[in-house]
Structure formats: C-alpha cells, structure tokens
Write an enzyme that holds these catalytic residues in place. Structure first.
Site, PDB file in Angstrom:
ATOM      1  N   GLY A 111       1.792  66.461  43.271  1.00  0.00           N
ATOM      2  CA  GLY A 111       1.449  66.782  41.833  1.00  0.00           C
ATOM      3  C   GLY A 111       0.996  65.591  41.073  1.00  0.00           C
ATOM      4  CG  ASP A 164       8.530  67.431  49.538  1.00  0.00           C
ATOM      5  OD1 ASP A 164       9.841  67.444  49.753  1.00  0.00           O
ATOM      6  OD2 ASP A 164       8.078  67.834  48.594  1.00  0.00           O
ATOM      7  NE  ARG A 203       9.445  68.959  40.190  1.00  0.00           N
ATOM      8  CZ  ARG A 203       9.116  68.400  41.301  1.00  0.00           C
ATOM      9  NH1 ARG A 203       8.019  67.831  41.307  1.00  0.00           N
ATOM     10  NH2 ARG A 203       9.977  67.987  42.144  1.00  0.00           N
ATOM     11  CD  GLU A 238      12.535  73.011  49.530  1.00  0.00           C
ATOM     12  OE1 GLU A 238      13.341  73.383  48.698  1.00  0.00           O
ATOM     13  OE2 GLU A 238      11.681  72.405  48.997  1.00  0.00           O
ATOM     14  CB  ALA A 297      18.311  71.643  65.724  1.00  0.00           C
ATOM     15  CD  GLU A 298      21.920  74.075  69.649  1.00  0.00           C
ATOM     16  OE1 GLU A 298      22.154  73.958  68.725  1.00  0.00           O
ATOM     17  OE2 GLU A 298      22.173  73.581  70.875  1.00  0.00           O
ATOM     18  CB  VAL A 330       4.568  47.416  40.452  1.00  0.00           C
ATOM     19  CG1 VAL A 330       3.650  47.590  39.330  1.00  0.00           C
ATOM     20  CG2 VAL A 330       3.933  48.692  41.475  1.00  0.00           C
TER      21      VAL A 330
END
Ligand code: F6P
Length: 322
Positions: free
Chosen positions: A104, A127, A72, A222, A186-187, A23
């Site tokens: 947010g 995320d 936040r 999570e 992963a299983e 920027v």
C-alpha cells in the site's frame, strides 16, 4: 546540499528503525539535511515533519516498531490528499522522499512520484508479498516469532495428544505460514495460494493420529479461504473423525512486535543506505529491495503492477517432510 525526508507507512515491521537510522546517517554522511515525517502519509498531509540528526536515531537499531510512527491513511489515496502532501514537502523545501513500507505504501509512493516528486521506496513488510525484493524488512523477525510459537505449541500439544491450528499473519500471502510450517515441521500447512478441501485436512490429521503421532500442528495463513476460525468450525462438526482434541491459536499482531533479528537489522541498514545512494545518483521512482543478494532498484511502476509469487516447490517439500 540536499534536503531529504523519510517516512514509515502501513503496518510496522521490525527493522524499520534500522532503516530510518541508515537513511539519516548516510544522508548526513553526504552532507545532506534529513527530515522525518511522523505518522506516515497522514503526517505528510498535515506537515508533521521534524529535522533528524545523528543523535535522534541513536539507540534505535535494536528496537521494533518505528520511532516515526505509522498509519494507514485513507486521505492520501485521494488526489486532493496527495496534493496537500506535495505542498508540505515544498513548504519544507524537501527535494526527495524515502518511503519505508509495503504494498500500500509503495502504491502511494508511485502515485506521488507520478506527480513529479523524486521518491525512493524501501521494501518493508512482514508479509513478504512485495514485488522487487526477495526478502522484505521484518519478515525474518516475524517468521522467528511464529516459529517460536509453533515450537512452544508442539510441547503442550504432545503432552495432551492435541491438534493445534496456528494462524499466522501475511494478508493474502502464504509465505509466513509456509516457512513457519517447514521450519517447525508442521503436519499441515494451509495457504491462500493452494486451494484446499477441508475434508483432506481432516483425513490428514486423522492419519497422523492413527500413525500414533503425539500431536498434529496445522499452520494456517490468515488469508486462506479456510482460516483458523473457519477450519475450527468445520473440524467441530467432524470431531469424531479427527481423533485429536483441537485447540486454536491466532498469533495476530504479536508477530509484528519484538526486537528485529540480526538479518532484519542488516537488511534494513543496507536498503536504507541504498535508498540514499540511489537519490545521490539522481535515479528516483524506484523501490530498493534485495535481489540475488544485492541491494537493487526496481521501478515503482513495475512493483505496483506485479504480484510476487511464492515458490510452490517449497509447499511440495513440506508435504514430503511432514
Ligand atoms: O501487512 C502487515 C499486516 O500485519 C498483515 O499481515 C495483516 O493482515 C495486517 O497488516 C494487519 O493490519 P492492521 O495492523 O491494520 O490490523
């Protein structure tokens, strides 16, 4: 000559610094003045605003976190808070604002843009739950961190014939867990988007044990109804049916630290520079994201009113490959 400001907000993400740098340098390249707002919207409210030159953003492209700081900010969610923020921008004669952050932060950006201020968002959150960008800044690095954790756990799990619950971040979104699970073989993968009966997981792990597998790795998002703590409690009660001894690892904020990957640095450089180009065109009120490989704008209104979906065909693929 135009005066613009940039801020980072919400959870930090590796690559935010590369976006700030892009920027500033693209702004200077156009002959504009660029300001940095410290500590996200909280700094905007308190007027914590500093001029940024090319040298201020030197040596930061490889650093995780954000040199501007983040927060936040509850006050910014109020009309009074946003009015104060607007006053600060006007005091510094700033004509447009670039907001680097996730859901947010972009909701805040939309609210401020509705008050008539030109704002362009840059899609950044580990995320990957932000509508308007197929990949957001920080996801690739976070994914590689959780993948490395999984690879490491597999080694010790095999030595001890253990099952591991590995919980990864992602808020309400299962993207990081799903991709970690696929990439790490992963299983089982447990994500909020797919409802789960813990009994099925017990059966699944037991089958892996009976097949003679040396370990079982279960990646848990999570935000899943049964997160690692709840699943571990359930497994404790059904221990005899699982076979493996069980251990739990919750990665938490480890996933947000570390230096950004090449992918994140490049994505951040493209989106940060793209936000400045967008302001030059006079087309604010949008989020800059990556769509079909191109830096593309999506209106902030559309971004905040839509939920990004993950591709559940990948969940099916994971079940075939486990
Ligand atoms: O949005 C990014 C994220 O790391 C989520 O994955 C997690 O749920 C949350 O932020 C943690 O927030 P905080 O850093 O405020 O504890």
């Amino acid at each position: 000559m135009k005066k613009i400001a940039v801020l980072t907000s919400g959870g930090d993400a590796p690559g935010m610094n590369a976006a700030i740098r892009a920027v500033v340098r693209n702004g200077l390249h156009k002959g504009w003045e660029v300001y940095g707002v410290r500590l996200g919207y909280a700094g905007l409210i308190s007027g914590n605003i500093i001029p940024l030159g090319a040298r201020e953003v030197g040596g930061i492209i490889q650093r995780g976190g954000t040199v501007l700081g983040s927060a936040r900010c509850v006050e910014f969610k109020t009309e009074a808070g946003r009015a104060k923020a607007l006053r600060s921008l006007r005091q510094f004669d700033i004509e447009a604002l670039i907001v680097i952050g996730g859901n947010g932060s972009q909701t805040g950006a939309y609210e401020l843009s509705k008050m008539g201020f030109p704002i362009v968002g840059v899609a950044s959150t580990i995320d990957n739950d932000l509508y308007g960008s197929e990949m957001t800044i920080g996801v690739d690095t976070a994914l590689n961190i959780s993948l490395e954790a999984l690879d490491r756990l597999k080694i010790t799990a095999s030595s001890h014939q253990r099952a591991f619950l590995l919980e990864v971040m992602g808020r309400e979104c299962g993207y990081l867990a799903l991709m970690t699970g696929i990439a790490g073989g992963a299983e089982s993968i447990i994500i909020p988007e797919v409802p789960l009966d813990p009994e099925d997981v017990v059966d699944h792990i037991h089958k892996a044990y009976e097949k003679g597998k040396a370990h079982a790795i279960i990646v848990v998002a999570e935000g899943a109804k049964y997160n690692a703590t709840k699943l571990a409690a359930y497994f404790d009660e059904h221990h005899e049916r699982i076979g493996f001894d069980l251990r739990v690892t919750i990665l938490g904020h480890i996933q947000r630290g570390g230096n950004p990957s090449a992918f994140d640095r490049i994505l951040a450089s493209r989106l940060g520079a793209g936000a400045v180009d967008q302001l030059e065109k006079g087309e604010a009120g949008v989020l800059m994201g990556l769509l079909h490989g191109e830096v593309s704008p999506t209106s902030l209104e559309e971004v905040v009113n839509n939920k990004k979906k993950i591709d559940l065909r990948l969940f099916e693929l994971a079940n075939i490959l486990d």
